[in-house]
Scaffold this motif. Sequence first.
Motif, PDB file in Angstrom:
ATOM      1  N   PRO A 122       0.775  -1.248   0.000  1.00 42.12           N
ATOM      2  CA  PRO A 122       0.000   0.000   0.000  1.00 42.12           C
ATOM      3  C   PRO A 122       0.803   1.293   0.000  1.00 42.12           C
ATOM      4  N   THR A 123       1.870   1.373   0.800  1.00 47.43           N
ATOM      5  CA  THR A 123       2.616   2.622   0.906  1.00 47.43           C
ATOM      6  C   THR A 123       4.034   2.447   0.377  1.00 47.43           C
ATOM      7  N   ASP A 124       4.718   3.570   0.178  1.00 46.29           N
ATOM      8  CA  ASP A 124       6.115   3.514  -0.245  1.00 46.29           C
ATOM      9  C   ASP A 124       6.967   2.784   0.790  1.00 46.29           C
ATOM     10  N   ALA A 125       6.662   2.998   2.074  1.00 48.08           N
ATOM     11  CA  ALA A 125       7.419   2.335   3.136  1.00 48.08           C
ATOM     12  C   ALA A 125       7.209   0.822   3.089  1.00 48.08           C
ATOM     13  N   ASP A 126       5.958   0.387   2.870  1.00 47.43           N
ATOM     14  CA  ASP A 126       5.674  -1.046   2.746  1.00 47.43           C
ATOM     15  C   ASP A 126       6.438  -1.638   1.566  1.00 47.43           C
ATOM     16  N   GLN A 127       6.424  -0.911   0.467  1.00 53.41           N
ATOM     17  CA  GLN A 127       7.094  -1.394  -0.733  1.00 53.41           C
ATOM     18  C   GLN A 127       8.602  -1.491  -0.526  1.00 53.41           C
ATOM     19  N   SER A 128       9.178  -0.492   0.116  1.00 56.11           N
ATOM     20  CA  SER A 128      10.616  -0.492   0.363  1.00 56.11           C
ATOM     21  C   SER A 128      11.021  -1.661   1.254  1.00 56.11           C
ATOM     22  N   ALA A 129      10.220  -1.936   2.283  1.00 56.87           N
ATOM     23  CA  ALA A 129      10.514  -3.059   3.175  1.00 56.87           C
ATOM     24  C   ALA A 129      10.428  -4.380   2.423  1.00 56.87           C
ATOM     25  N   MET A 130       9.424  -4.519   1.557  1.00 56.91           N
ATOM     26  CA  MET A 130       9.283  -5.746   0.786  1.00 56.91           C
ATOM     27  C   MET A 130      10.423  -5.886  -0.217  1.00 56.91           C
ATOM     28  N   ARG A 131      10.827  -4.777  -0.807  1.00 55.96           N
ATOM     29  CA  ARG A 131      11.946  -4.809  -1.749  1.00 55.96           C
ATOM     30  C   ARG A 131      13.213  -5.291  -1.050  1.00 55.96           C
ATOM     31  N   PRO A 141      15.437  -6.873  -7.501  1.00 53.83           N
ATOM     32  CA  PRO A 141      14.312  -5.994  -7.838  1.00 53.83           C
ATOM     33  C   PRO A 141      14.786  -4.685  -8.454  1.00 53.83           C
ATOM     34  N   THR A 142      13.937  -4.090  -9.288  1.00 51.88           N
ATOM     35  CA  THR A 142      14.250  -2.803  -9.897  1.00 51.88           C
ATOM     36  C   THR A 142      14.120  -1.683  -8.868  1.00 51.88           C
ATOM     37  N   GLU A 143      14.554  -0.504  -9.259  1.00 53.28           N
ATOM     38  CA  GLU A 143      14.225   0.684  -8.485  1.00 53.28           C
ATOM     39  C   GLU A 143      12.739   0.989  -8.691  1.00 53.28           C
ATOM     40  N   GLN A 144      12.189   1.869  -7.878  1.00 57.43           N
ATOM     41  CA  GLN A 144      10.779   2.225  -8.006  1.00 57.43           C
ATOM     42  C   GLN A 144      10.534   2.950  -9.332  1.00 57.43           C
ATOM     43  N   ILE A 145       9.461   2.568 -10.018  1.00 58.96           N
ATOM     44  CA  ILE A 145       9.092   3.150 -11.310  1.00 58.96           C
ATOM     45  C   ILE A 145       7.716   3.793 -11.190  1.00 58.96           C
ATOM     46  N   ASP A 146       7.585   5.031 -11.647  1.00 59.39           N
ATOM     47  CA  ASP A 146       6.315   5.750 -11.588  1.00 59.39           C
ATOM     48  C   ASP A 146       5.411   5.270 -12.714  1.00 59.39           C
ATOM     49  N   PHE A 150       0.106   4.394  -9.865  1.00 61.22           N
ATOM     50  CA  PHE A 150       0.761   3.719  -8.747  1.00 61.22           C
ATOM     51  C   PHE A 150       2.258   3.722  -9.024  1.00 61.22           C
ATOM     52  N   ARG A 151       3.038   3.305  -8.035  1.00 59.79           N
ATOM     53  CA  ARG A 151       4.487   3.213  -8.184  1.00 59.79           C
ATOM     54  C   ARG A 151       4.891   1.752  -8.013  1.00 59.79           C
ATOM     55  N   SER A 152       5.759   1.273  -8.886  1.00 56.27           N
ATOM     56  CA  SER A 152       6.010  -0.163  -8.973  1.00 56.27           C
ATOM     57  C   SER A 152       7.482  -0.525  -8.848  1.00 56.27           C
ATOM     58  N   VAL A 153       7.699  -1.718  -8.325  1.00 54.46           N
ATOM     59  CA  VAL A 153       9.002  -2.380  -8.315  1.00 54.46           C
ATOM     60  C   VAL A 153       8.793  -3.758  -8.941  1.00 54.46           C
ATOM     61  N   TYR A 154       9.702  -4.175  -9.816  1.00 56.94           N
ATOM     62  CA  TYR A 154       9.564  -5.449 -10.514  1.00 56.94           C
ATOM     63  C   TYR A 154      10.763  -6.354 -10.220  1.00 56.94           C
ATOM     64  N   PHE A 155      10.513  -7.650 -10.230  1.00 59.18           N
ATOM     65  CA  PHE A 155      11.601  -8.622 -10.139  1.00 59.18           C
ATOM     66  C   PHE A 155      11.093  -9.971 -10.631  1.00 59.18           C
ATOM     67  N   VAL A 161       9.145 -16.149 -13.140  1.00 62.69           N
ATOM     68  CA  VAL A 161       7.866 -15.435 -13.191  1.00 62.69           C
ATOM     69  C   VAL A 161       8.092 -13.985 -12.771  1.00 62.69           C
ATOM     70  N   LEU A 162       7.525 -13.049 -13.521  1.00 64.89           N
ATOM     71  CA  LEU A 162       7.688 -11.629 -13.227  1.00 64.89           C
ATOM     72  C   LEU A 162       6.693 -11.207 -12.154  1.00 64.89           C
ATOM     73  N   PHE A 163       7.211 -10.694 -11.031  1.00 65.90           N
ATOM     74  CA  PHE A 163       6.398 -10.186  -9.934  1.00 65.90           C
ATOM     75  C   PHE A 163       6.481  -8.660  -9.919  1.00 65.90           C
ATOM     76  N   GLU A 164       5.394  -8.033  -9.504  1.00 66.98           N
ATOM     77  CA  GLU A 164       5.344  -6.583  -9.337  1.00 66.98           C
ATOM     78  C   GLU A 164       4.895  -6.259  -7.917  1.00 66.98           C
ATOM     79  N   LEU A 165       5.533  -5.278  -7.302  1.00 68.32           N
ATOM     80  CA  LEU A 165       5.090  -4.710  -6.034  1.00 68.32           C
ATOM     81  C   LEU A 165       4.549  -3.321  -6.348  1.00 68.32           C
ATOM     82  N   ALA A 166       3.265  -3.079  -6.091  1.00 66.69           N
ATOM     83  CA  ALA A 166       2.632  -1.826  -6.504  1.00 66.69           C
ATOM     84  C   ALA A 166       1.992  -1.120  -5.315  1.00 66.69           C
ATOM     85  N   THR A 167       2.180   0.193  -5.239  1.00 66.99           N
ATOM     86  CA  THR A 167       1.551   0.981  -4.185  1.00 66.99           C
ATOM     87  C   THR A 167       0.064   1.187  -4.492  1.00 66.99           C
ATOM     88  N   SER A 168      -0.685   1.588  -3.479  1.00 65.82           N
ATOM     89  CA  SER A 168      -2.111   1.884  -3.664  1.00 65.82           C
ATOM     90  C   SER A 168      -2.337   3.280  -4.222  1.00 65.82           C
TER      91      SER A 168
END
Length: 239
Positions: A122-131, A141-146, A150-155, A161-168
């Motif tokens: 949901p948040t940038d902080a959540d995404q950073s911790a998961m990254r 994982p990639t750097e955050q992409i706008d 939403f803002r995404s990180v991919y790996f 399999v391509l996974f995405e971490l996306a903010t709300s």
Amino acid sequence: GETVLPFRDPDGLPVELAEVEVPDDDPTTAWTAFVPESAAIRGFHSVTLWLDDAERTEGLLRTMGLTETESADDAGSDGATDADRTRFAASGPVGKYVDVVETDRQGRSGRGTVHHVAFQTPTDADQSAMRDAVSSMGLRPTEQIDRHWFRSVYFREFAGVLFELATSDPGYASDEPADALGERLVLPGRFGDRREQIEAGLPDVTVPRPKGSGGSGSSEESGSSAESGSSDASAEGDD
């Protein structure tokens, strides 16, 4: 177990409609133009990962906060039974299941396959911790992409399999009313000057309209968006 209606989409992707109880905290709104609320599609139920070596990916899913749970299906449209399938669950009322099935079938990309699987952080902080957690397992994982909405990180997980971490945030309702979502093609600002070119390359989509909704009396409308309308949908693909 759950009652499942399996079929394939026009590109050959195995899809299932799963009949489930709607939880009290379900945030979705049923589309009831043609079906009663009890038969409306509410959202994604699950995604199935077909992997040649599932052990490390299962460890990754646990690191990402998913928990192993009992699979509710006797067999999916891929023919996998409970004995072949390991189900993981995230938190939240809908779209929370990830099924893992081991297979020796060769994966491929293109029509009839799922491009990637997105997980909400949901948040940038959540995404950073998961990254950081993903990086600690040796993945890259990639750097955050706008992505505008939403803002995404991919790996890629261990099997590719391509996974995405996306903010709300900021969300799809950031540039159009929530009750009008899907009625027109909305493009991020950087693509605004290419609208004519982009629309010319899109296939025609026929969106059913309920009788008596106005217009010339036709029950269909052509456009570049489609509405879906209490079953959940699950998608499966080779990865």
